[in-house]
Scaffold this motif. Structure first.
Motif, PDB file in Angstrom:
ATOM      1  N   PRO A  23       0.497  -0.990  -0.131  1.00 30.97           N
ATOM      2  CA  PRO A  23       0.034  -0.270   0.091  1.00 30.97           C
ATOM      3  C   PRO A  23       0.736   1.437  -0.319  1.00 30.97           C
ATOM      4  CG  PRO A  23      -0.433  -0.746   2.149  1.00 30.97           C
ATOM      5  CD  PRO A  23       0.361  -1.848   1.389  1.00 30.97           C
ATOM      6  N   PRO A  24       0.067   2.339  -0.673  1.00 31.89           N
ATOM      7  CA  PRO A  24      -0.510   2.732  -1.055  1.00 31.89           C
ATOM      8  C   PRO A  24      -0.810   1.770  -2.470  1.00 31.89           C
ATOM      9  CG  PRO A  24       0.216   4.699  -1.010  1.00 31.89           C
ATOM     10  CD  PRO A  24       1.179   3.927  -0.396  1.00 31.89           C
ATOM     11  N   ILE A  25      -2.141   1.929  -3.404  1.00 28.66           N
ATOM     12  CA  ILE A  25      -2.356   1.392  -4.457  1.00 28.66           C
ATOM     13  C   ILE A  25      -2.881   2.028  -5.200  1.00 28.66           C
ATOM     14  CG2 ILE A  25      -3.909  -0.657  -3.676  1.00 28.66           C
ATOM     15  CD1 ILE A  25      -2.713  -2.051  -5.638  1.00 28.66           C
ATOM     16  N   THR A  26      -2.482   2.321  -6.544  1.00 31.69           N
ATOM     17  CA  THR A  26      -3.644   3.272  -7.474  1.00 31.69           C
ATOM     18  C   THR A  26      -4.657   2.750  -8.479  1.00 31.69           C
ATOM     19  OG1 THR A  26      -1.528   3.257  -9.443  1.00 31.69           O
ATOM     20  CG2 THR A  26      -1.053   4.977  -7.086  1.00 31.69           C
ATOM     21  N   THR A  27      -6.026   3.087  -8.385  1.00 29.96           N
ATOM     22  CA  THR A  27      -6.635   3.194  -9.644  1.00 29.96           C
ATOM     23  C   THR A  27      -6.169   2.638 -10.831  1.00 29.96           C
ATOM     24  OG1 THR A  27      -8.176   5.762  -8.535  1.00 29.96           O
ATOM     25  CG2 THR A  27      -8.527   3.514 -11.080  1.00 29.96           C
ATOM     26  N   ALA A  28      -4.757   3.334 -11.425  1.00 29.87           N
ATOM     27  CA  ALA A  28      -4.417   2.486 -12.515  1.00 29.87           C
ATOM     28  C   ALA A  28      -3.806   1.391 -11.995  1.00 29.87           C
ATOM     29  CB  ALA A  28      -3.504   3.351 -13.097  1.00 29.87           C
ATOM     30  N   THR A  44     -16.874   1.037 -13.764  1.00 32.86           N
ATOM     31  CA  THR A  44     -16.662   0.284 -12.700  1.00 32.86           C
ATOM     32  C   THR A  44     -16.570  -0.310 -11.937  1.00 32.86           C
ATOM     33  OG1 THR A  44     -18.154  -1.359 -14.633  1.00 32.86           O
ATOM     34  CG2 THR A  44     -17.558  -2.250 -13.465  1.00 32.86           C
ATOM     35  N   VAL A  45     -15.266  -0.370 -12.285  1.00 31.17           N
ATOM     36  CA  VAL A  45     -13.965  -0.614 -10.779  1.00 31.17           C
ATOM     37  C   VAL A  45     -14.238   0.428  -9.755  1.00 31.17           C
ATOM     38  CG1 VAL A  45     -11.651  -0.416 -11.047  1.00 31.17           C
ATOM     39  CG2 VAL A  45     -12.219  -1.588 -12.694  1.00 31.17           C
ATOM     40  N   LEU A  46     -14.305   1.284 -10.482  1.00 31.75           N
ATOM     41  CA  LEU A  46     -14.348   2.683  -9.756  1.00 31.75           C
ATOM     42  C   LEU A  46     -15.129   2.809  -8.573  1.00 31.75           C
ATOM     43  CD1 LEU A  46     -12.954   5.677 -12.347  1.00 31.75           C
ATOM     44  CD2 LEU A  46     -11.939   5.087 -10.187  1.00 31.75           C
ATOM     45  N   THR A  47     -16.608   2.362  -9.441  1.00 30.87           N
ATOM     46  CA  THR A  47     -17.786   2.416  -8.232  1.00 30.87           C
ATOM     47  C   THR A  47     -17.297   1.318  -7.805  1.00 30.87           C
ATOM     48  OG1 THR A  47     -19.214   2.965 -10.842  1.00 30.87           O
ATOM     49  CG2 THR A  47     -20.440   1.823  -8.991  1.00 30.87           C
ATOM     50  N   SER A  60      -8.893   6.038   0.617  1.00 35.15           N
ATOM     51  CA  SER A  60      -8.574   6.481  -0.469  1.00 35.15           C
ATOM     52  C   SER A  60      -8.444   8.081  -0.186  1.00 35.15           C
ATOM     53  CB  SER A  60      -9.843   6.856  -1.337  1.00 35.15           C
ATOM     54  OG  SER A  60      -9.847   7.618  -2.594  1.00 35.15           O
ATOM     55  N   GLU A  61      -7.210   8.143  -0.610  1.00 35.59           N
ATOM     56  CA  GLU A  61      -6.668   9.311  -0.386  1.00 35.59           C
ATOM     57  C   GLU A  61      -5.971  10.303  -2.338  1.00 35.59           C
ATOM     58  OE1 GLU A  61      -2.835  11.823   1.669  1.00 35.59           O
ATOM     59  OE2 GLU A  61      -2.682   9.664   1.025  1.00 35.59           O
ATOM     60  N   ARG A  62      -6.284  11.184  -2.621  1.00 32.00           N
ATOM     61  CA  ARG A  62      -5.991  11.926  -4.117  1.00 32.00           C
ATOM     62  C   ARG A  62      -4.654  12.728  -3.626  1.00 32.00           C
ATOM     63  NH1 ARG A  62      -8.073  12.963  -8.555  1.00 32.00           N
ATOM     64  NH2 ARG A  62      -9.791  13.002  -8.285  1.00 32.00           N
ATOM     65  N   LYS A  65      -3.528  13.661  -9.387  1.00 34.90           N
ATOM     66  CA  LYS A  65      -4.818  13.130 -10.564  1.00 34.90           C
ATOM     67  C   LYS A  65      -5.167  12.028 -10.554  1.00 34.90           C
ATOM     68  CE  LYS A  65      -3.832  16.078 -14.981  1.00 34.90           C
ATOM     69  NZ  LYS A  65      -3.886  16.584 -15.856  1.00 34.90           N
ATOM     70  N   GLU A  66      -4.087  11.394  -9.381  1.00 35.11           N
ATOM     71  CA  GLU A  66      -4.489  10.222  -9.500  1.00 35.11           C
ATOM     72  C   GLU A  66      -4.850   9.795  -7.572  1.00 35.11           C
ATOM     73  OE1 GLU A  66      -5.123   6.917 -10.248  1.00 35.11           O
ATOM     74  OE2 GLU A  66      -3.867   6.485 -11.288  1.00 35.11           O
ATOM     75  N   ARG A  67      -5.947   8.350  -7.757  1.00 33.82           N
ATOM     76  CA  ARG A  67      -6.348   8.277  -6.026  1.00 33.82           C
ATOM     77  C   ARG A  67      -5.153   6.760  -5.669  1.00 33.82           C
ATOM     78  NH1 ARG A  67      -9.547  10.004  -3.272  1.00 33.82           N
ATOM     79  NH2 ARG A  67     -11.186  12.006  -3.935  1.00 33.82           N
ATOM     80  N   ASN A  68      -4.974   7.070  -4.544  1.00 32.74           N
ATOM     81  CA  ASN A  68      -4.156   5.633  -4.295  1.00 32.74           C
ATOM     82  C   ASN A  68      -4.967   5.209  -2.016  1.00 32.74           C
ATOM     83  OD1 ASN A  68      -2.087   7.233  -5.313  1.00 32.74           O
ATOM     84  ND2 ASN A  68      -0.435   8.233  -4.017  1.00 32.74           N
ATOM     85  N   TYR A  69      -5.398   4.066  -2.074  1.00 30.51           N
ATOM     86  CA  TYR A  69      -6.154   3.029  -1.929  1.00 30.51           C
ATOM     87  C   TYR A  69      -5.311   1.767  -0.676  1.00 30.51           C
ATOM     88  CZ  TYR A  69      -9.853   4.741  -5.093  1.00 30.51           C
ATOM     89  OH  TYR A  69     -10.723   5.436  -6.859  1.00 30.51           O
TER      90      TYR A  69
END
Length: 125
Positions: A23-28, A44-47, A60-62, A65-69
């Motif tokens: 962690p953290p892992i990005t949406t991409a 769908t993944v974002l939802t 989650s943290e922005r 332009k990317e979100r980290n989870y």
């Protein structure tokens, strides 16, 4: 810690990806790890990620332009819930019945038997 509830298979699949990455892992990174065979649309993944945040599984943290989870619930804690639910629903909460069903008709290796004995010894059995 809040009560952990079972996840639908698709959300569980996303959590498995999150748990298997540092962690953290990005949406991409999540979308890439899903691979092309799933054919999930990014929306769908974002939802589903938003649902996992709402359920208390992810933070989650922005960053730019990317979100980290980051996982809030550990894989070990969640697997306790899954295993407990399975045992309650299908095996009447009996570990012996579960083990017998899993290995009925199959030969256990000496290593598997040793692992079970060690686990029982640690649990005081």
């Amino acid at each position: 810690m809040p009560e952990i509830k079972r996840l639908p298979d698709t959300e569980f699949e996303l959590m498995r990806i999150v748990w298997r990455h540092e962690p953290p892992i990005t949406t991409a990174q999540i979308i890439s790890a899903l691979g092309e065979e799933n054919n999930w649309k990014p929306q769908t993944v974002l939802t589903m990620l938003v649902r996992l945040i709402e359920k208390g599984f992810l933070a989650s943290e922005r960053v730019g332009k990317e979100r980290n989870y980051t996982p809030i619930i550990t894989e070990a804690d969640y697997m306790c819930v899954e295993t407990g639910d399975f045992m309650f629903r299908y095996k009447g909460n009996s570990v012996g019945s579960l083990v017998k069903t899993m290995y009925d008709g199959k030969d256990l290796s000496e290593n598997e038997i040793a692992e079970l004995k060690q686990w029982l010894k640690e649990k005081g059995g």
